[in-house]
Design a protein around this motif. Structure first.
Motif, PDB file in Angstrom:
ATOM      1  N   LEU A   1       4.426  73.721 -61.513  1.00  0.00           N
ATOM      2  CA  LEU A   1       4.658  72.447 -60.834  1.00  0.00           C
ATOM      3  C   LEU A   1       4.163  72.495 -59.395  1.00  0.00           C
ATOM      4  O   LEU A   1       4.333  73.492 -58.699  1.00  0.00           O
ATOM      5  CB  LEU A   1       6.164  72.153 -60.829  1.00  0.00           C
ATOM      6  N   ASP A   2       3.529  71.416 -58.942  1.00  0.00           N
ATOM      7  CA  ASP A   2       3.045  71.342 -57.565  1.00  0.00           C
ATOM      8  C   ASP A   2       3.843  70.330 -56.749  1.00  0.00           C
ATOM      9  O   ASP A   2       4.367  70.654 -55.694  1.00  0.00           O
ATOM     10  CB  ASP A   2       1.557  70.956 -57.571  1.00  0.00           C
ATOM     11  N   PHE A   3       3.969  69.093 -57.256  1.00  0.00           N
ATOM     12  CA  PHE A   3       4.562  68.033 -56.441  1.00  0.00           C
ATOM     13  C   PHE A   3       5.148  66.935 -57.329  1.00  0.00           C
ATOM     14  O   PHE A   3       4.513  66.512 -58.293  1.00  0.00           O
ATOM     15  CB  PHE A   3       3.466  67.440 -55.527  1.00  0.00           C
ATOM     16  N   ILE A   4       6.374  66.500 -56.991  1.00  0.00           N
ATOM     17  CA  ILE A   4       7.008  65.400 -57.722  1.00  0.00           C
ATOM     18  C   ILE A   4       6.927  64.133 -56.875  1.00  0.00           C
ATOM     19  O   ILE A   4       7.565  64.036 -55.824  1.00  0.00           O
ATOM     20  CB  ILE A   4       8.503  65.713 -58.013  1.00  0.00           C
ATOM     21  N   ASP A   5       6.151  63.195 -57.347  1.00  0.00           N
ATOM     22  CA  ASP A   5       5.916  61.967 -56.589  1.00  0.00           C
ATOM     23  C   ASP A   5       6.887  60.871 -57.036  1.00  0.00           C
ATOM     24  O   ASP A   5       6.488  59.849 -57.595  1.00  0.00           O
ATOM     25  CB  ASP A   5       4.459  61.533 -56.806  1.00  0.00           C
ATOM     26  N   ASP A   6       8.152  61.092 -56.780  1.00  0.00           N
ATOM     27  CA  ASP A   6       9.173  60.133 -57.186  1.00  0.00           C
ATOM     28  C   ASP A   6      10.283  60.119 -56.140  1.00  0.00           C
ATOM     29  O   ASP A   6      10.513  61.114 -55.462  1.00  0.00           O
ATOM     30  CB  ASP A   6       9.731  60.542 -58.558  1.00  0.00           C
ATOM     31  N   LYS A   7      10.962  58.999 -56.006  1.00  0.00           N
ATOM     32  CA  LYS A   7      12.054  58.842 -55.030  1.00  0.00           C
ATOM     33  C   LYS A   7      11.605  59.291 -53.619  1.00  0.00           C
ATOM     34  O   LYS A   7      10.642  58.740 -53.105  1.00  0.00           O
ATOM     35  CB  LYS A   7      13.298  59.597 -55.497  1.00  0.00           C
TER      36      LYS A   7
ATOM     37  N   ILE B   1       1.273  71.738 -44.746  1.00  0.00           N
ATOM     38  CA  ILE B   1       2.614  72.297 -44.844  1.00  0.00           C
ATOM     39  C   ILE B   1       3.481  71.224 -45.496  1.00  0.00           C
ATOM     40  O   ILE B   1       3.090  70.052 -45.540  1.00  0.00           O
ATOM     41  CB  ILE B   1       3.155  72.716 -43.463  1.00  0.00           C
ATOM     42  N   LYS B   2       4.624  71.633 -46.031  1.00  0.00           N
ATOM     43  CA  LYS B   2       5.457  70.657 -46.740  1.00  0.00           C
ATOM     44  C   LYS B   2       6.174  69.733 -45.766  1.00  0.00           C
ATOM     45  O   LYS B   2       6.459  70.113 -44.638  1.00  0.00           O
ATOM     46  CB  LYS B   2       6.466  71.378 -47.643  1.00  0.00           C
ATOM     47  N   SER B   3       6.466  68.545 -46.222  1.00  0.00           N
ATOM     48  CA  SER B   3       7.237  67.647 -45.376  1.00  0.00           C
ATOM     49  C   SER B   3       8.344  66.986 -46.185  1.00  0.00           C
ATOM     50  O   SER B   3       8.371  67.068 -47.414  1.00  0.00           O
ATOM     51  CB  SER B   3       6.325  66.624 -44.709  1.00  0.00           C
ATOM     52  N   LYS B   4       9.243  66.342 -45.481  1.00  0.00           N
ATOM     53  CA  LYS B   4      10.503  65.892 -46.087  1.00  0.00           C
ATOM     54  C   LYS B   4      10.869  64.510 -45.586  1.00  0.00           C
ATOM     55  O   LYS B   4      10.767  64.231 -44.385  1.00  0.00           O
ATOM     56  CB  LYS B   4      11.608  66.867 -45.633  1.00  0.00           C
ATOM     57  N   TYR B   5      11.307  63.661 -46.513  1.00  0.00           N
ATOM     58  CA  TYR B   5      11.706  62.297 -46.156  1.00  0.00           C
ATOM     59  C   TYR B   5      13.176  62.254 -45.759  1.00  0.00           C
ATOM     60  O   TYR B   5      14.023  62.819 -46.440  1.00  0.00           O
ATOM     61  CB  TYR B   5      11.475  61.399 -47.368  1.00  0.00           C
TER      62      TYR B   5
ATOM     63  N   ILE C   1       9.535  61.065 -41.629  1.00  0.00           N
ATOM     64  CA  ILE C   1       9.121  62.224 -42.426  1.00  0.00           C
ATOM     65  C   ILE C   1       8.947  63.382 -41.476  1.00  0.00           C
ATOM     66  O   ILE C   1       8.264  63.272 -40.453  1.00  0.00           O
ATOM     67  CB  ILE C   1       7.837  61.922 -43.210  1.00  0.00           C
ATOM     68  N   ILE C   2       9.613  64.468 -41.811  1.00  0.00           N
ATOM     69  CA  ILE C   2       9.601  65.614 -40.912  1.00  0.00           C
ATOM     70  C   ILE C   2       8.754  66.739 -41.499  1.00  0.00           C
ATOM     71  O   ILE C   2       8.789  66.996 -42.694  1.00  0.00           O
ATOM     72  CB  ILE C   2      11.050  66.062 -40.594  1.00  0.00           C
ATOM     73  N   LYS C   3       7.960  67.336 -40.657  1.00  0.00           N
ATOM     74  CA  LYS C   3       7.093  68.449 -41.083  1.00  0.00           C
ATOM     75  C   LYS C   3       7.904  69.746 -41.058  1.00  0.00           C
ATOM     76  O   LYS C   3       8.471  70.090 -40.037  1.00  0.00           O
ATOM     77  CB  LYS C   3       5.881  68.553 -40.150  1.00  0.00           C
ATOM     78  N   THR C   4       7.954  70.433 -42.181  1.00  0.00           N
ATOM     79  CA  THR C   4       8.697  71.695 -42.265  1.00  0.00           C
ATOM     80  C   THR C   4       7.730  72.864 -42.064  1.00  0.00           C
ATOM     81  O   THR C   4       6.521  72.697 -42.159  1.00  0.00           O
ATOM     82  CB  THR C   4       9.368  71.864 -43.644  1.00  0.00           C
ATOM     83  N   PRO C   5       8.255  74.064 -41.789  1.00  0.00           N
ATOM     84  CA  PRO C   5       7.330  75.194 -41.593  1.00  0.00           C
ATOM     85  C   PRO C   5       6.820  75.786 -42.917  1.00  0.00           C
ATOM     86  O   PRO C   5       6.061  76.745 -42.900  1.00  0.00           O
ATOM     87  CB  PRO C   5       8.176  76.227 -40.835  1.00  0.00           C
ATOM     88  N   GLU C   6       7.227  75.212 -44.043  1.00  0.00           N
ATOM     89  CA  GLU C   6       6.846  75.818 -45.325  1.00  0.00           C
ATOM     90  C   GLU C   6       5.406  75.457 -45.723  1.00  0.00           C
ATOM     91  O   GLU C   6       5.015  74.291 -45.725  1.00  0.00           O
ATOM     92  CB  GLU C   6       7.819  75.339 -46.419  1.00  0.00           C
ATOM     93  N   LEU C   7       4.650  76.469 -46.079  1.00  0.00           N
ATOM     94  CA  LEU C   7       3.251  76.269 -46.476  1.00  0.00           C
ATOM     95  C   LEU C   7       3.162  75.474 -47.778  1.00  0.00           C
ATOM     96  O   LEU C   7       3.927  75.693 -48.710  1.00  0.00           O
ATOM     97  CB  LEU C   7       2.588  77.640 -46.674  1.00  0.00           C
ATOM     98  N   ASP C   8       2.218  74.548 -47.845  1.00  0.00           N
ATOM     99  CA  ASP C   8       2.025  73.756 -49.055  1.00  0.00           C
ATOM    100  C   ASP C   8       0.713  74.115 -49.748  1.00  0.00           C
ATOM    101  O   ASP C   8       0.694  74.448 -50.925  1.00  0.00           O
ATOM    102  CB  ASP C   8       2.047  72.260 -48.696  1.00  0.00           C
ATOM    103  N   PHE C   9      -0.397  74.080 -49.006  1.00  0.00           N
ATOM    104  CA  PHE C   9      -1.705  74.233 -49.648  1.00  0.00           C
ATOM    105  C   PHE C   9      -2.739  74.758 -48.653  1.00  0.00           C
ATOM    106  O   PHE C   9      -2.813  74.292 -47.524  1.00  0.00           O
ATOM    107  CB  PHE C   9      -2.148  72.859 -50.190  1.00  0.00           C
ATOM    108  N   ILE C  10      -3.523  75.740 -49.087  1.00  0.00           N
ATOM    109  CA  ILE C  10      -4.602  76.277 -48.250  1.00  0.00           C
ATOM    110  C   ILE C  10      -5.934  75.725 -48.753  1.00  0.00           C
ATOM    111  O   ILE C  10      -6.387  76.067 -49.851  1.00  0.00           O
ATOM    112  CB  ILE C  10      -4.642  77.824 -48.309  1.00  0.00           C
ATOM    113  N   ASP C  11      -6.549  74.904 -47.952  1.00  0.00           N
ATOM    114  CA  ASP C  11      -7.799  74.248 -48.354  1.00  0.00           C
ATOM    115  C   ASP C  11      -8.999  75.041 -47.842  1.00  0.00           C
ATOM    116  O   ASP C  11      -9.764  74.572 -46.992  1.00  0.00           O
ATOM    117  CB  ASP C  11      -7.790  72.823 -47.779  1.00  0.00           C
ATOM    118  N   ASP C  12      -9.160  76.227 -48.365  1.00  0.00           N
ATOM    119  CA  ASP C  12     -10.263  77.085 -47.932  1.00  0.00           C
ATOM    120  C   ASP C  12     -10.750  77.884 -49.135  1.00  0.00           C
ATOM    121  O   ASP C  12      -9.996  78.143 -50.067  1.00  0.00           O
ATOM    122  CB  ASP C  12      -9.767  78.026 -46.817  1.00  0.00           C
TER     123      ASP C  12
END
Lengths: 349, 349
Positions: free
Chosen positions: A250-256, B231-235, B244-255
């Motif tokens: 799983l990568d991302f849940i695009d809900d709520k 990086i991951k973010s949170k609603y 929406i707040i930016k968290t320090p958790e890595l989400d995806f490396i685009d390299d």
């Protein structure tokens, strides 16, 4: 796993109801490729399938106001972002999400290459349409079905499998292709916004590549403007013939709460126009409502038990409860299917 | 963490070299908002900053061929996807990635609100420009700097902080704003492709929101067509004022391998045109080269030690080694900065 949990619940209900999807692989697609988006209005009315009334007027008033140079509410073109939920907002979602019909149909289509499935759960139950047994498999079984039909193949393979399915498979109750069960009034709304230089996005809980395989043609929305839930994928070089393989992770849940997050991830700015039909869309509508520009929120309310389905607060799918309260309190638009829509589907019914 | 590791290496080199960035908060932005994209050519030549020669001709020949109705190589508009790396391809990247200058500048800007940083590493070392100490902090220290300057704030706050920085901060060697160190010939190339109905995307190893804060205006590429590491973010709903707040958790490396994955995630189809400058872009170019449509791959080769920088196979940053071999073997275009470009930057130098 929220979405998967939801799917599990729906599967159980679907199985209990004894529904059966019928993909018609013989039909062929070439002759049926007249998609809904080819339909155009000949009158000057941009929303001919909407009955005249408060909701229709509020839409056209809004669009006219924010796109008129010199208007106090004028929105620059680059900020004209519109986001639409898919299941229940752009096409039907009963008795189960159409993507789940795809998964079950695919298990059956894949079965000849997996002879062991005849004796292996949860596949055995799917192949035998054995509801009782499927219910016993629960969420774990559903996850297996979801994984086997959405991963372990390249993005190219998945795309062609889904688009072949969308070209042929038919809804078990409506006896129409799923992609013909899109809402004509909403197609007109998408087109109307695009004609007024809104950039329209789909923001769906459905799997992103599943959506992209058919939605671009059906809605006239480019693949890169389709946002959805996703699983991780991996690049393989394969001696000069690179491919990307979909993994079961799983990568991302695009809900709520995931919808505003998905919007910022893929779009990078708040929408000014947002359309949904369930509590799963509430956060997206809240996010649009927090835009500094004049904004418009609309819920599609499923009130037509004859032409479509009627459900809201206590539905097993697409529940609209908290969202309905908030829409009423905040005077968001509520499109009452039965009363606001002249027709439901592009076929004119 | 690949990118962060890379940044760590660069930071060490940067510190060893004794460079210092100088954000000029006094300059103001209103008078300096004439971005590079406002520059237009008055002649009929779409690429006036490119010297006539094989590379320029190969670009215009390609675009002419694939956009001409009736051509055997004609590409439908929706498949005209072009992807550009950013660091080293659209703007300079020496002596360290400009995003790292941002992070170090931001630590200094944030310091008054963090009096404890005067005695707390790695911040103390940054504030004191103490190279020796910074080197001792290593990757762990860099991660802390990256986290504190890229997370723990809302997306709105981050966007305005970065865009203020981009409007004012200047490169320590070139003494120009970073956003004026974009490559004029590449701006023309982006515009030329857009004029020919290519949809142009940035596909960068840089953090996606960092890019989006300034790149839309500077390159004329919409935010939703800017792809990057994330990086991951949170609603958070916050009583009707959602953020929406930016968290320090890595989400995806685009390299590297992440670039084709990022392309499929955000764009959903292979590019037909891809531009990069380093081995980190090689997989993106391979992915474009596997397109069924006629495709074009180009490397920017940093060969101009006077007007820009000269580096390739053994560089501490933007290494172009394997990629150079593959480009030569496969006859991909190689833009030799020194010989192919009349000017480097929009200032005309």
């Amino acid at each position: 796993m929220v979405r998967v949990k939801l799917l599990a619940v729906c599967l159980v209900i679907w199985l209990a109801a004894g529904c059966k999807s019928s993909p018609d692989k013989q039909t062929g697609s070439a002759s049926q490729d007249s998609t809904a988006t080819t339909k155009t209005s000949t009158s000057g009315d941009p929303l001919p399938s909407w009955n005249d009334g408060a909701v229709k007027k509020s839409i056209t008033d809004y669009v006219t106001d924010v796109t008129k140079e010199g208007s106090a509410d004028f929105i620059p073109v680059r900020d004209r972002i519109a986001t639409f939920d898919n299941d229940g907002t752009l096409w039907s979602e009963q008795p189960i999400y159409f993507e789940l019909f795809y998964a079950l149909d695919e298990v059956k289509a894949m079965a000849p290459k997996h002879p062991d499935w005849k004796t292996k759960q949860p596949f055995k139950a799917v192949l035998e349409n054995n509801m009782g047994e499927m219910m016993k498999q629960g969420q774990k079984g559903l996850l297996q079905i979801f994984a086997i039909t959405h991963s372990g193949m390249t993005t190219d393979q998945f795309d062609s499998t889904v688009s072949r399915w969308a070209d042929t498979a038919k809804h078990p109750i409506k006896k129409k292709r799923y992609k013909d069960l899109v809402f004509q009034p909403m197609l007109e709304l998408v087109k109307y916004l695009q004609a007024n230089q809104f950039k329209v996005f789909i923001v769906s809980g459905g799997e992103i590549d599943f959506m992209r395989a058919w939605a671009e043609d059906v809605y006239g929305i480019p693949k890169n403007q389709i946002v959805g839930s996703s699983i991780k994928s991996k690049y393989e070089y394969n001696n000069g013939k690179p491919f990307i393989i979909k993994t079961p992770e799983l990568d991302f849940i695009d809900d709520k709460e995931g919808k505003p997050v998905g919007i910022m991830k893929y779009i990078g700015r708040r929408p000014v126009f947002a359309a949904g039909n369930s509590d799963g869309d509430l956060q997206m509508l809240q996010w649009a409502a927090s835009n500094k520009f004049k904004n418009f929120e609309i819920y599609v309310h499923h009130t037509d038990s004859v032409r479509e389905w009627a459900y809201d607060r206590k539905s097993h799918i697409g529940t609209l409860d908290k969202g309905l309260d908030e829409a009423i309190a905040k005077k968001w638009a509520i499109a009452d299917m039965k009363n606001d829509w002249k027709v439901i589907y592009p076929s004119g019914k």
